[in-house]
Design a protein around this motif. Structure first.
Motif, PDB file in Angstrom:
ATOM      1  N   GLY A 231      -4.456  13.167 121.244  1.00 58.77           N
ATOM      2  CA  GLY A 231      -4.760  13.383 122.654  1.00 58.77           C
ATOM      3  C   GLY A 231      -5.935  12.539 123.108  1.00 58.77           C
ATOM      4  O   GLY A 231      -5.908  11.944 124.197  1.00 58.77           O
ATOM      5  N   SER A 232      -6.983  12.447 122.280  1.00 58.84           N
ATOM      6  CA  SER A 232      -8.138  11.617 122.625  1.00 58.84           C
ATOM      7  C   SER A 232      -7.748  10.147 122.693  1.00 58.84           C
ATOM      8  O   SER A 232      -8.189   9.415 123.597  1.00 58.84           O
ATOM      9  CB  SER A 232      -9.260  11.820 121.601  1.00 58.84           C
ATOM     10  OG  SER A 232      -9.723  13.155 121.614  1.00 58.84           O
ATOM     11  N   VAL A 236      -8.182   7.939 126.142  1.00 61.12           N
ATOM     12  CA  VAL A 236      -9.003   6.732 126.187  1.00 61.12           C
ATOM     13  C   VAL A 236      -8.153   5.527 126.584  1.00 61.12           C
ATOM     14  O   VAL A 236      -8.544   4.721 127.440  1.00 61.12           O
ATOM     15  CB  VAL A 236      -9.696   6.486 124.835  1.00 61.12           C
ATOM     16  CG1 VAL A 236     -10.376   5.122 124.816  1.00 61.12           C
ATOM     17  CG2 VAL A 236     -10.724   7.579 124.559  1.00 61.12           C
ATOM     18  N   THR A 237      -6.961   5.397 125.971  1.00 57.32           N
ATOM     19  CA  THR A 237      -6.090   4.255 126.268  1.00 57.32           C
ATOM     20  C   THR A 237      -5.596   4.294 127.708  1.00 57.32           C
ATOM     21  O   THR A 237      -5.709   3.311 128.453  1.00 57.32           O
ATOM     22  CB  THR A 237      -4.888   4.237 125.309  1.00 57.32           C
ATOM     23  OG1 THR A 237      -5.358   4.204 123.957  1.00 57.32           O
ATOM     24  CG2 THR A 237      -4.030   3.014 125.568  1.00 57.32           C
ATOM     25  N   PHE A 238      -5.041   5.440 128.093  1.00 57.66           N
ATOM     26  CA  PHE A 238      -4.545   5.571 129.465  1.00 57.66           C
ATOM     27  C   PHE A 238      -5.671   5.417 130.480  1.00 57.66           C
ATOM     28  O   PHE A 238      -5.519   4.735 131.508  1.00 57.66           O
ATOM     29  CB  PHE A 238      -3.859   6.928 129.643  1.00 57.66           C
ATOM     30  CG  PHE A 238      -3.492   7.241 131.063  1.00 57.66           C
ATOM     31  CD1 PHE A 238      -2.364   6.684 131.645  1.00 57.66           C
ATOM     32  CD2 PHE A 238      -4.297   8.085 131.836  1.00 57.66           C
ATOM     33  CE1 PHE A 238      -2.032   6.960 132.969  1.00 57.66           C
ATOM     34  CE2 PHE A 238      -3.970   8.369 133.154  1.00 57.66           C
ATOM     35  CZ  PHE A 238      -2.834   7.801 133.714  1.00 57.66           C
ATOM     36  N   GLY A 239      -6.810   6.046 130.202  1.00 55.05           N
ATOM     37  CA  GLY A 239      -7.928   5.968 131.125  1.00 55.05           C
ATOM     38  C   GLY A 239      -8.445   4.556 131.287  1.00 55.05           C
ATOM     39  O   GLY A 239      -8.742   4.121 132.407  1.00 55.05           O
ATOM     40  N   ALA A 240      -8.546   3.819 130.169  1.00 51.24           N
ATOM     41  CA  ALA A 240      -9.037   2.443 130.242  1.00 51.24           C
ATOM     42  C   ALA A 240      -8.087   1.549 131.024  1.00 51.24           C
ATOM     43  O   ALA A 240      -8.514   0.738 131.858  1.00 51.24           O
ATOM     44  CB  ALA A 240      -9.255   1.898 128.835  1.00 51.24           C
ATOM     45  N   VAL A 241      -6.790   1.690 130.768  1.00 51.24           N
ATOM     46  CA  VAL A 241      -5.796   0.863 131.480  1.00 51.24           C
ATOM     47  C   VAL A 241      -5.801   1.201 132.967  1.00 51.24           C
ATOM     48  O   VAL A 241      -5.811   0.301 133.825  1.00 51.24           O
ATOM     49  CB  VAL A 241      -4.390   1.072 130.876  1.00 51.24           C
ATOM     50  CG1 VAL A 241      -3.333   0.364 131.729  1.00 51.24           C
ATOM     51  CG2 VAL A 241      -4.348   0.537 129.448  1.00 51.24           C
ATOM     52  N   ALA A 242      -5.789   2.487 133.300  1.00 48.87           N
ATOM     53  CA  ALA A 242      -5.771   2.894 134.700  1.00 48.87           C
ATOM     54  C   ALA A 242      -7.048   2.461 135.426  1.00 48.87           C
ATOM     55  O   ALA A 242      -7.002   1.986 136.569  1.00 48.87           O
ATOM     56  CB  ALA A 242      -5.606   4.413 134.802  1.00 48.87           C
ATOM     57  N   PHE A 243      -8.185   2.601 134.760  1.00 50.47           N
ATOM     58  CA  PHE A 243      -9.458   2.198 135.358  1.00 50.47           C
ATOM     59  C   PHE A 243      -9.505   0.685 135.555  1.00 50.47           C
ATOM     60  O   PHE A 243      -9.997   0.195 136.577  1.00 50.47           O
ATOM     61  CB  PHE A 243     -10.604   2.649 134.456  1.00 50.47           C
ATOM     62  CG  PHE A 243     -11.965   2.534 135.079  1.00 50.47           C
ATOM     63  CD1 PHE A 243     -12.452   3.517 135.917  1.00 50.47           C
ATOM     64  CD2 PHE A 243     -12.777   1.444 134.815  1.00 50.47           C
ATOM     65  CE1 PHE A 243     -13.713   3.413 136.489  1.00 50.47           C
ATOM     66  CE2 PHE A 243     -14.035   1.327 135.374  1.00 50.47           C
ATOM     67  CZ  PHE A 243     -14.503   2.322 136.214  1.00 50.47           C
ATOM     68  N   ALA A 271     -14.674   5.322 127.591  1.00 50.00           N
ATOM     69  CA  ALA A 271     -14.982   6.020 126.351  1.00 50.00           C
ATOM     70  C   ALA A 271     -16.202   6.915 126.510  1.00 50.00           C
ATOM     71  O   ALA A 271     -16.248   8.030 125.970  1.00 50.00           O
ATOM     72  CB  ALA A 271     -15.213   5.011 125.227  1.00 50.00           C
ATOM     73  N   LEU A 272     -17.192   6.447 127.268  1.00 50.54           N
ATOM     74  CA  LEU A 272     -18.411   7.228 127.455  1.00 50.54           C
ATOM     75  C   LEU A 272     -18.316   8.183 128.636  1.00 50.54           C
ATOM     76  O   LEU A 272     -19.033   9.179 128.688  1.00 50.54           O
ATOM     77  CB  LEU A 272     -19.604   6.284 127.653  1.00 50.54           C
ATOM     78  CG  LEU A 272     -19.972   5.430 126.435  1.00 50.54           C
ATOM     79  CD1 LEU A 272     -21.074   4.446 126.788  1.00 50.54           C
ATOM     80  CD2 LEU A 272     -20.406   6.311 125.268  1.00 50.54           C
ATOM     81  N   ALA A 273     -17.442   7.886 129.604  1.00 53.79           N
ATOM     82  CA  ALA A 273     -17.337   8.739 130.790  1.00 53.79           C
ATOM     83  C   ALA A 273     -16.609  10.038 130.518  1.00 53.79           C
ATOM     84  O   ALA A 273     -16.764  11.004 131.266  1.00 53.79           O
ATOM     85  CB  ALA A 273     -16.627   7.981 131.914  1.00 53.79           C
ATOM     86  N   ARG A 274     -15.792  10.099 129.463  1.00 53.31           N
ATOM     87  CA  ARG A 274     -15.071  11.331 129.171  1.00 53.31           C
ATOM     88  C   ARG A 274     -16.039  12.470 128.872  1.00 53.31           C
ATOM     89  O   ARG A 274     -15.790  13.611 129.256  1.00 53.31           O
ATOM     90  CB  ARG A 274     -14.135  11.132 127.979  1.00 53.31           C
ATOM     91  CG  ARG A 274     -12.917  10.300 128.294  1.00 53.31           C
ATOM     92  CD  ARG A 274     -12.058  10.127 127.059  1.00 53.31           C
ATOM     93  NE  ARG A 274     -11.700  11.418 126.496  1.00 53.31           N
ATOM     94  CZ  ARG A 274     -11.914  11.750 125.217  1.00 53.31           C
ATOM     95  NH1 ARG A 274     -12.474  10.909 124.390  1.00 53.31           N
ATOM     96  NH2 ARG A 274     -11.536  12.924 124.779  1.00 53.31           N
ATOM     97  N   GLY A 302     -13.850  16.538 125.588  1.00 53.31           N
ATOM     98  CA  GLY A 302     -13.591  16.084 124.224  1.00 53.31           C
ATOM     99  C   GLY A 302     -12.979  17.167 123.365  1.00 53.31           C
ATOM    100  O   GLY A 302     -12.295  18.063 123.857  1.00 53.31           O
ATOM    101  N   GLY A 303     -13.243  17.079 122.062  1.00 50.79           N
ATOM    102  CA  GLY A 303     -12.641  18.002 121.112  1.00 50.79           C
ATOM    103  C   GLY A 303     -13.420  19.297 120.979  1.00 50.79           C
ATOM    104  O   GLY A 303     -14.602  19.388 121.326  1.00 50.79           O
ATOM    105  N   SER A 304     -12.749  20.318 120.473  1.00 50.30           N
ATOM    106  CA  SER A 304     -13.391  21.607 120.237  1.00 50.30           C
ATOM    107  C   SER A 304     -14.441  21.481 119.139  1.00 50.30           C
ATOM    108  O   SER A 304     -14.300  20.694 118.206  1.00 50.30           O
ATOM    109  CB  SER A 304     -12.346  22.649 119.838  1.00 50.30           C
ATOM    110  OG  SER A 304     -11.383  22.796 120.864  1.00 50.30           O
TER     111      SER A 304
END
Length: 444
Positions: A231-232, A236-243, A271-274, A302-304
């Motif tokens: 999921g992470s 990160v991948t989807f967020g970077a491409v979309a951004f 990566a840092l904005a999440r 992020g993760g639990s």
């Protein structure tokens, strides 16, 4: 006291609150500021909460307001908040006495989301080794770059690198530079180590340790680990491409960069904005779709059992699987050939809906408290505070004491709320000896 011992997770909010109040008092001391003046209570409270909740929001000009002693204290508070106050205390006890009593093991278990008491000592050692090894590696790379490429004095480069490495790994956003990391947006030797450290710190120790231990056989990972790791990676991948697509032609952010520089700046920011609040791209100059993307990523977090905030990656994707099973009309929710317990589905839904309610109420309250604050800015600040991210659109210093106090409460709730609520439910589950007749009310 016996009730607390039965469910030690209830001590977590109290310990965090006491630590915040003590830290507030320390930050109000005159030697903590550059001009040797006493810090106002609200400013000290906001900063202490931001540091311990590993958020990084600030109402002051951090490098020019706090003295070296104040910055060291903020660093210590961030490290302590990232590790977990009870976990940090247990590490000290283990180091000094070489043993850990049952009570302390139960407290660590409650704070790290581990439900087995037998391996707490080994868990603590693994946590300490992982944290300091990652932070040391980041510090060496960044310090070397600052020293060799930017001609900074060695000790100054080492201090700045250590400060930002600790902030990045613990997913906090305090910076020694007035404009965050904007000056290093295109520098891969600085941005990428901090980004990777932030990702590792945001995965959560249980998922991270299992992924490393079973790296050759990911099919054997527990469902929580699969949801967190994959999921992470997707976020990160989807967020970077979309951004990157959204800001590609924006001349005020990355539009004027070359392609490699755009990729570096975009990946580092996402990566840092999440979960971390470093500003790599000017937040107040983003396009509207980028704001929406960042708010979604911050809210998920992020993760639990990690240094990150938000509703957590596993919660978000578990709910996605619940929706998918409902759409397909399947009686069970399955992830990786494992049937998800109904209790886990209810926990995920409760955490998500409560978080949505908190953000909605917080946004409304902030707008009411502040004159002429746009809805989007209020929503962004509230989401950032609740998710303990630390990004801001630059309105914090103009907020009233009431607005700053509201964000302080949100940072506290965002740090201890989801963890405490989720663990308390898991530990408080009761079995009834009877069940009422079933009925299906109309839904939708």
């Amino acid at each position: 006291m016996r009730r607390f011992l039965r469910h030690p997770v209830r001590l977590v909010p109290l310990v965090f609150l006491v630590a915040i109040l003590i830290s507030t008092g320390l930050l109000m001391l005159r030697p903590m500021t550059v001009d040797n003046q006493q810090t106002p209570f609200m400013t000290a409270l906001f900063t202490a909460t931001s540091a311990i909740s590993v958020t990084g929001l600030t109402v002051t000009d951090t490098p020019n307001y706090w003295s070296g002693l104040g910055l060291v204290l903020i660093t210590v508070l961030t490290q302590l908040g990232g590790l977990g106050i009870l976990t940090g205390a247990a590490l000290v006890i283990l180091t000094v006495s070489r043993r850990l009593g049952l009570h302390n093991r139960m407290l660590v278990q409650a704070e790290t989301a581990e439900y087995g008491l037998g391996d707490v000592r080994r868990l603590l050692l693994h946590i300490a080794t992982t944290v300091f090894a990652c932070e040391l590696a980041m510090t060496v790379i960044v310090a070397g770059r600052l020293w060799l490429a930017y001609d900074e004095p060695f000790w100054q480069a080492l201090w700045e690198a250590a400060f930002h490495s600790i902030q990045a790994f613990n997913n906090s956003g305090f910076s020694l530079y007035r404009e965050g990391l904007l000056a290093f947006a295109r520098d891969a030797w600085i941005g990428l180590p901090l980004a990777v450290g932030g990702i590792i710190g945001g995965l959560g120790f249980p998922a991270l340790f299992e992924a490393v231990r079973e790296w050759r056989r990911p099919t054997r990972w527990a469902v929580a680990t699969k949801l967190t790791i994959w999921g992470s990676a997707f976020l990160v991948t989807f967020g970077a491409v979309a951004f990157l697509v959204a800001e590609w032609a924006n001349p005020r952010t990355v539009g004027a960069y070359g392609v490699p520089d755009k990729v570096v700046a975009t990946f580092t920011q996402i990566a840092l904005a999440r979960t971390g609040g470093f500003e790599v791209v000017p937040t107040d100059l983003l396009r509207e779709e980028s704001y929406i993307l960042l708010m979604w990523l911050m809210f998920i977090g992020g993760g639990s059992a990690s240094t990150a905030g938000g509703i957590k990656v596993s919660t978000f994707f578990l709910l996605a699987f619940v929706i998918w099973a409902e759409v397909r009309g399947e009686p069970d929710v399955t992830v990786g050939k494992r049937r998800i317990a109904t209790a886990s589905q209810r926990h995920a839904l409760a955490v998500a809906l409560l978080s949505v309610a908190i953000v909605a109420i917080g946004t409304t309250a902030l707008i009411v408290m502040t004159d002429k604050l746009p809805f989007q800015a209020a929503l962004f600040e509230v989401t950032s505070a609740f998710s303990t991210t630390g990004l801001s659109v630059g309105v914090l210093s103009s907020l009233s004491d009431g607005g700053q106090f509201l964000l302080t409460v949100l940072m506290y709730v965002g740090r201890v709320g989801p963890l405490t609520f989720g663990s308390a439910i898991a530990l408080n589950t009761r079995r009834r000896l009877y069940r009422y007749p079933e009925e299906q009310p109309i839904v939708g």
